[in-house]
Design a protein around this motif. Structure first.
Motif, PDB file in Angstrom:
ATOM      1  N   LYS A 139       0.828  -1.201   0.000  1.00  0.00           N
ATOM      2  CA  LYS A 139       0.000   0.000   0.000  1.00  0.00           C
ATOM      3  C   LYS A 139       0.863   1.251   0.000  1.00  0.00           C
ATOM      4  O   LYS A 139       0.605   2.211  -0.750  1.00  0.00           O
ATOM      5  CB  LYS A 139      -0.911  -0.024   1.232  1.00  0.00           C
ATOM      6  N   ARG A 140       1.906   1.252   0.826  1.00  0.00           N
ATOM      7  CA  ARG A 140       2.823   2.387   0.875  1.00  0.00           C
ATOM      8  C   ARG A 140       3.590   2.552  -0.434  1.00  0.00           C
ATOM      9  O   ARG A 140       3.795   3.674  -0.923  1.00  0.00           O
ATOM     10  CB  ARG A 140       3.805   2.216   2.037  1.00  0.00           C
ATOM     11  N   ALA A 141       4.025   1.432  -1.001  1.00  0.00           N
ATOM     12  CA  ALA A 141       4.790   1.479  -2.256  1.00  0.00           C
ATOM     13  C   ALA A 141       3.939   2.021  -3.403  1.00  0.00           C
ATOM     14  O   ALA A 141       4.407   2.847  -4.204  1.00  0.00           O
ATOM     15  CB  ALA A 141       5.306   0.083  -2.594  1.00  0.00           C
ATOM     16  N   ASN A 142       2.677   1.586  -3.493  1.00  0.00           N
ATOM     17  CA  ASN A 142       1.785   2.075  -4.547  1.00  0.00           C
ATOM     18  C   ASN A 142       1.508   3.567  -4.401  1.00  0.00           C
ATOM     19  O   ASN A 142       1.446   4.300  -5.394  1.00  0.00           O
ATOM     20  CB  ASN A 142       0.465   1.300  -4.515  1.00  0.00           C
ATOM     21  N   LYS A 143       1.367   4.003  -3.153  1.00  0.00           N
ATOM     22  CA  LYS A 143       1.118   5.421  -2.903  1.00  0.00           C
ATOM     23  C   LYS A 143       2.307   6.267  -3.340  1.00  0.00           C
ATOM     24  O   LYS A 143       2.136   7.322  -3.978  1.00  0.00           O
ATOM     25  CB  LYS A 143       0.838   5.633  -1.414  1.00  0.00           C
ATOM     26  N   LEU A 144       3.517   5.793  -3.033  1.00  0.00           N
ATOM     27  CA  LEU A 144       4.717   6.540  -3.420  1.00  0.00           C
ATOM     28  C   LEU A 144       4.922   6.488  -4.926  1.00  0.00           C
ATOM     29  O   LEU A 144       5.294   7.491  -5.546  1.00  0.00           O
ATOM     30  CB  LEU A 144       5.951   5.971  -2.699  1.00  0.00           C
ATOM     31  N   LEU A 145       4.659   5.344  -5.528  1.00  0.00           N
ATOM     32  CA  LEU A 145       4.831   5.194  -6.975  1.00  0.00           C
ATOM     33  C   LEU A 145       3.911   6.151  -7.731  1.00  0.00           C
ATOM     34  O   LEU A 145       4.291   6.706  -8.774  1.00  0.00           O
ATOM     35  CB  LEU A 145       4.538   3.752  -7.391  1.00  0.00           C
ATOM     36  N   SER A 146       2.718   6.376  -7.192  1.00  0.00           N
ATOM     37  CA  SER A 146       1.726   7.229  -7.870  1.00  0.00           C
ATOM     38  C   SER A 146       2.155   8.690  -7.953  1.00  0.00           C
ATOM     39  O   SER A 146       1.652   9.435  -8.798  1.00  0.00           O
ATOM     40  CB  SER A 146       0.374   7.118  -7.160  1.00  0.00           C
ATOM     41  N   VAL A 147       3.056   9.118  -7.067  1.00  0.00           N
ATOM     42  CA  VAL A 147       3.488  10.528  -7.090  1.00  0.00           C
ATOM     43  C   VAL A 147       4.851  10.711  -7.756  1.00  0.00           C
ATOM     44  O   VAL A 147       5.342  11.838  -7.850  1.00  0.00           O
ATOM     45  CB  VAL A 147       3.515  11.124  -5.663  1.00  0.00           C
ATOM     46  N   ILE A 148       5.460   9.612  -8.207  1.00  0.00           N
ATOM     47  CA  ILE A 148       6.693   9.734  -8.989  1.00  0.00           C
ATOM     48  C   ILE A 148       6.305  10.196 -10.391  1.00  0.00           C
ATOM     49  O   ILE A 148       5.390   9.622 -10.998  1.00  0.00           O
ATOM     50  CB  ILE A 148       7.445   8.387  -9.067  1.00  0.00           C
ATOM     51  N   PRO A 149       6.947  11.242 -10.918  1.00  0.00           N
ATOM     52  CA  PRO A 149       6.591  11.723 -12.254  1.00  0.00           C
ATOM     53  C   PRO A 149       6.513  10.588 -13.276  1.00  0.00           C
ATOM     54  O   PRO A 149       7.387   9.719 -13.324  1.00  0.00           O
ATOM     55  CB  PRO A 149       7.725  12.699 -12.584  1.00  0.00           C
ATOM     56  N   THR A 150       5.443  10.606 -14.076  1.00  0.00           N
ATOM     57  CA  THR A 150       5.186   9.527 -15.042  1.00  0.00           C
ATOM     58  C   THR A 150       6.372   9.301 -15.975  1.00  0.00           C
ATOM     59  O   THR A 150       6.713   8.158 -16.318  1.00  0.00           O
ATOM     60  CB  THR A 150       3.930   9.865 -15.877  1.00  0.00           C
ATOM     61  N   LYS A 151       7.013  10.389 -16.384  1.00  0.00           N
ATOM     62  CA  LYS A 151       8.142  10.279 -17.301  1.00  0.00           C
ATOM     63  C   LYS A 151       9.289   9.488 -16.677  1.00  0.00           C
ATOM     64  O   LYS A 151       9.928   8.658 -17.345  1.00  0.00           O
ATOM     65  CB  LYS A 151       8.624  11.674 -17.699  1.00  0.00           C
ATOM     66  N   LEU A 152       9.546   9.723 -15.390  1.00  0.00           N
ATOM     67  CA  LEU A 152      10.620   8.998 -14.714  1.00  0.00           C
ATOM     68  C   LEU A 152      10.274   7.523 -14.579  1.00  0.00           C
ATOM     69  O   LEU A 152      11.124   6.653 -14.773  1.00  0.00           O
ATOM     70  CB  LEU A 152      10.874   9.602 -13.317  1.00  0.00           C
ATOM     71  N   ARG A 153       9.027   7.248 -14.234  1.00  0.00           N
ATOM     72  CA  ARG A 153       8.584   5.852 -14.092  1.00  0.00           C
ATOM     73  C   ARG A 153       8.745   5.103 -15.400  1.00  0.00           C
ATOM     74  O   ARG A 153       9.171   3.938 -15.435  1.00  0.00           O
ATOM     75  CB  ARG A 153       7.122   5.816 -13.640  1.00  0.00           C
ATOM     76  N   SER A 154       8.422   5.785 -16.492  1.00  0.00           N
ATOM     77  CA  SER A 154       8.489   5.148 -17.814  1.00  0.00           C
ATOM     78  C   SER A 154       9.933   5.007 -18.304  1.00  0.00           C
ATOM     79  O   SER A 154      10.338   3.939 -18.765  1.00  0.00           O
ATOM     80  CB  SER A 154       7.676   5.978 -18.810  1.00  0.00           C
ATOM     81  N   ASN A 155      10.696   6.078 -18.192  1.00  0.00           N
ATOM     82  CA  ASN A 155      12.073   6.068 -18.700  1.00  0.00           C
ATOM     83  C   ASN A 155      12.968   5.064 -17.972  1.00  0.00           C
ATOM     84  O   ASN A 155      13.914   4.527 -18.558  1.00  0.00           O
ATOM     85  CB  ASN A 155      12.697   7.463 -18.586  1.00  0.00           C
ATOM     86  N   HIS A 156      12.682   4.851 -16.691  1.00  0.00           N
ATOM     87  CA  HIS A 156      13.542   3.965 -15.896  1.00  0.00           C
ATOM     88  C   HIS A 156      12.844   2.672 -15.479  1.00  0.00           C
ATOM     89  O   HIS A 156      13.364   1.909 -14.680  1.00  0.00           O
ATOM     90  CB  HIS A 156      14.047   4.718 -14.663  1.00  0.00           C
TER      91      HIS A 156
END
Length: 456
Positions: A357-374
């Protein structure tokens, strides 16, 4: 060597004039850094490899001073999943306990003064009754770590005599410290019995002589011998010791105080049960499953503890006011019905569902571009307790898996360690992991900042 290169070197005074006095402290240390850096540049000049001009040299030294003038020990986000990470200070202590202790120790304290009588007191009195009440021991004391507890106890109980140990328990802990070496340094003679995988009570009995001073049982906290095995239980050794009038000492290493098996923490050996079985002296660490400061706890028979307390070595390994105060507060807050004040244990009992639950919450606020690029994703993991605690046991966890196309896992590891808020994760396969089992929830905003800094 070119003479003109040597002329580029600034004087110590010249560099000092460039320093903002409000930014630094400890003049002697600053001068030491400057001299050391100038010496390094002088060596380059003599070798003809000096590439910087005078101003660049000064700026380089100033950068070095900035880096070295800040505290060497700094907060780190432990993303290894290993809660009792020796390199990261083992058991983390919560802010509530730290705050109580820091307020108490901001001035003078009654460390060795009995306020009721006005006479000199004993520092052990602050925690001996607490330890005894929790472990069931007649008396107890604390020293600066468990290795010291073992060395001190061996020296007092069996100096110049034989100490009988099973070959299957001749452990080596981190830093190449070995039980046989500890026994030798304590002034005792090691007598090995049995084999690596099997030791019987008859092996101990046959080894007993008129020179036997102690029977030592050692918990193999950082490894497991499985298969065709046999080890003698402590209560069997206690019975033999009673019959032969020889004390039995148990080195438990990690020291489980509470049975938290119903909360998902595997139970190995509870200190209270070992002492109840009749172990004359029991030693264990304070900074493992107790969740306190680094220290070694010695608990057992009152007559033996009394002897150990006055042993000259006890003075050399005694704990200071910070350790005793932190341990006291940790022990006072230790309750079966609530372990929230014990940061170490609360991290251990956190379920994978909560971590996800904590990991999903943090992942949701990481900029989409960073999540995708890395290629940041969430993955189920299994982690260990660490520091030779609960060998073979694993805990369910959740981690960020980073499969970056821009950075190698080794590069990511380097960038995260050197971020403004350092993060220590781990590499597995060809990916970098940030494991939530060991991440303190209050540090998640800092973790987000580091992820943006490193991947942005």
């Amino acid at each position: 060597m070119k003479k003109k290169d040597l002329l580029k070197l600034p004087s110590v005074s010249e560099v000092l004039l460039e320093i903002n006095d409000n930014k630094y402290h400890n003049d002697k240390y600053i001068k030491y850094i400057i001299k050391d850096e100038i010496a390094a540049f002088r060596s380059q000049a003599k070798q003809g490899s000096l590439q910087l001009d005078r101003n660049q040299i000064i700026q380089s030294i100033l950068l070095k001073i900035t880096k070295l003038s800040t505290a060497s020990i700094k907060p780190v986000i432990n993303a290894t999943g290993i809660i009792l990470h020796t390199g990261l200070g083992r058991a983390p202590v919560g802010k509530k306990i730290i705050s109580k202790v820091s307020k108490r120790l901001s001035g003078y304290v009654n460390l060795e003064l009995n306020l009721e009588t006005g006479k000199r007191g004993q520092r052990q009195e602050h925690i001996s009754a607490l330890i005894s009440s929790i472990t069931g021991a007649e008396d107890a004391m604390v020293v600066n770590n468990n290795a010291a507890a073992v060395l001190l106890s061996l020296n007092e109980l069996a100096e110049g005599k034989d100490v009988i140990v099973s070959r299957g328990q001749l452990v080596e802990i981190g830093g190449s410290f070995r039980i046989p070496d500890m026994i030798t340094k304590s002034g005792c003679k090691l007598v090995e019995v049995g084999t690596t995988n099997r030791t019987h009570i008859s092996d101990y009995e046959k080894a007993i002589s008129s020179n036997t001073g102690l029977i030592l049982w050692v918990h193999t906290s950082n490894y497991i011998i499985s298969g065709f095995t046999k080890q003698v239980k402590i209560d069997e050794l206690v019975e033999l010791g009673r019959k032969k009038r020889i004390p039995v000492m148990s080195d438990l290493g990690c020291g489980e105080i509470l049975d938290l098996s119903n909360k998902g923490i595997p139970t190995n050996m509870i200190v209270h049960d070992v002492i109840k079985s009749g172990s004359s002296i029991t030693t264990f660490s304070g900074d493992k499953l107790l969740g306190g400061p680094q220290c070694g706890i010695i608990a057992g028979k009152r007559s033996l503890i009394k002897r150990i307390k006055v042993n000259p070595i006890a003075r050399t390994v005694r704990s200071d006011k910070w350790t005793i105060s932190l341990l006291e507060e940790t022990l006072r807050s230790l309750r079966m019905d609530s372990i929230n004040d014990n940061l170490t244990l609360s991290l251990m009992v956190t379920t994978r569902k909560e971590l996800e639950k904590r990991a999903n919450k943090l992942l949701s606020v990481i900029p989409t571009k960073l999540r995708s690029n890395h290629n940041i994703s969430i993955q189920e993991t299994f982690v260990e307790a660490g520091s030779g605690t609960l060998p073979g046991a694993t805990f369910d966890s959740i981690a960020f898996k980073i499969s970056s196309k821009k950075y190698t896992p080794a590069k990511l590891s380097d960038k995260f360690r050197n971020a403004q808020n350092p993060v220590v994760g781990y590499i597995k396969g060809n990916n970098y992991y940030i494991d939530f089992k060991s991440i303190i929830s209050s540090q998640e905003k800092l973790l987000l900042s580091s992820i943006v800094e490193v991947l942005g």
